[in-house]
Design a protein around this motif. Sequence first.
Motif, short mmCIF file in Angstrom:
data_model
loop_
_atom_site.label_atom_id
_atom_site.label_comp_id
_atom_site.label_asym_id
_atom_site.label_seq_id
_atom_site.Cartn_x
_atom_site.Cartn_y
_atom_site.Cartn_z
N THR A 114 2.56 32.94 -22.39
CA THR A 114 1.95 33.39 -23.63
C THR A 114 1.30 32.25 -24.39
O THR A 114 0.29 32.45 -25.07
N ASN A 115 1.85 31.05 -24.28
CA ASN A 115 1.36 29.92 -25.08
C ASN A 115 0.42 28.97 -24.32
O ASN A 115 -0.09 28.03 -24.92
N MET A 116 0.20 29.24 -23.03
CA MET A 116 -0.71 28.38 -22.27
C MET A 116 -2.07 29.06 -22.10
O MET A 116 -2.57 29.25 -21.00
N LYS A 117 -2.66 29.41 -23.22
CA LYS A 117 -3.90 30.20 -23.20
C LYS A 117 -5.10 29.44 -22.62
O LYS A 117 -6.08 30.06 -22.21
N LYS A 118 -5.06 28.13 -22.63
CA LYS A 118 -6.19 27.33 -22.13
C LYS A 118 -6.20 27.21 -20.61
O LYS A 118 -7.17 26.73 -20.03
N ILE A 119 -5.11 27.62 -19.97
CA ILE A 119 -5.01 27.53 -18.51
C ILE A 119 -5.50 28.83 -17.89
O ILE A 119 -5.19 29.93 -18.37
N ASP A 120 -6.27 28.72 -16.83
CA ASP A 120 -6.81 29.89 -16.13
C ASP A 120 -5.68 30.84 -15.73
O ASP A 120 -4.67 30.40 -15.16
N PRO A 121 -5.82 32.15 -16.05
CA PRO A 121 -4.77 33.12 -15.70
C PRO A 121 -4.37 33.10 -14.23
O PRO A 121 -3.25 33.46 -13.88
N LEU A 122 -5.31 32.67 -13.36
CA LEU A 122 -5.02 32.61 -11.93
C LEU A 122 -3.86 31.66 -11.64
O LEU A 122 -3.06 31.90 -10.73
N TRP A 123 -3.77 30.58 -12.43
CA TRP A 123 -2.73 29.57 -12.23
C TRP A 123 -1.61 29.66 -13.25
O TRP A 123 -0.53 29.10 -13.05
N ARG A 124 -1.85 30.37 -14.33
CA ARG A 124 -0.92 30.34 -15.46
C ARG A 124 0.48 30.85 -15.09
O ARG A 124 1.49 30.26 -15.47
N SER A 125 0.55 31.95 -14.34
CA SER A 125 1.86 32.52 -13.99
C SER A 125 2.69 31.56 -13.16
O SER A 125 3.89 31.38 -13.39
N SER A 126 2.04 30.92 -12.18
CA SER A 126 2.76 29.98 -11.31
C SER A 126 3.23 28.76 -12.08
O SER A 126 4.37 28.30 -11.91
#
Length: 312
Positions: A212-224
């Motif tokens: 939720t707080n790593m909005k600047k990271i591409d969603p493709l990598w954010r979950s991992s």
Amino acid sequence: MVLIGLLSIFLIIFLLFGSWVLWERNRDALVAIDLYSGKVELSYDASYDLSIKEFTERTYRHITLTTEYLGNIEAFISAPTIIPKEGLPVVIIMGGLEVGAETFRLIPDPGENIYVVFKYPYAPEYWKEGTPVVEIPVIRKSVLSVPSQVLSLQEWVSEQPWAEKERVTFAGFSLGAMFLPAVYHLAESRDVVLNPAVLAYAGADISDLLYTNMKKIDPLWRSSIAWLGETVIYGIEPARHLPYMNNEFLLINGTRDHQVSTYSWKKLHRLISQPKTIVILDEGHMHPRKPELTKKLVKISREWLGERGLIN
């Protein structure tokens, strides 16, 4: 041959990484955070002037406790100038990462109570000064040491002549509230009895909170990345400790919070057993730039603690 060698190295790294993940996510939650402090001594104690015109009859101190094995524990203390011989109630405040003495400005009418603000062992500037390879292990060590540091601080506070031992409690806000489930579970494992506490703007599921707080990271990598980040500090995952919090708690959250998702705070509420008081505000996440919201949270918390005879 070169290809086979590279594949072998990759396989070894993969197996080592997989083993670490399995070990980290399956070992007992208390093992990672139950750290022995050894001897605890007051090594620094300095008074300072906070210049709060409304509350002139108070003293302010910055202290450091030196431990044998847990590093230094820093805290800020606000107390009335006159303390009766039986002592006064104490609220240990755990706030955001950069919390400090300025927190006292956000407590309207502190009354005949003592407030102790816990300072985290890791500061954001350390990350800027170092590199991820160096700082991630340091962050992990610091995060996992917080529950034991907090209990060492609580024990030291309870032994002071200015503290009313039976009325020492906790109030956690935002990041600080995330640590309190681990603190209370650890205390129970050590047969340490703690008083009811406040958890404001907390949530469960660290991976969801990071995502939720790593909005600047591409969603493709954010979950991992969020899942990996959770694994690194899995020992303090609130969901692993919440079922063991056998006490009474005030839970405060906001419906317009974009830092703690509805899923996250509802999970926390569900996992904490009764008795619990739940207050849902039509507000966003708390922040030092929102002093009115902070004062509202302090007022709600003070009233709840006062009703239970924990503060004056």
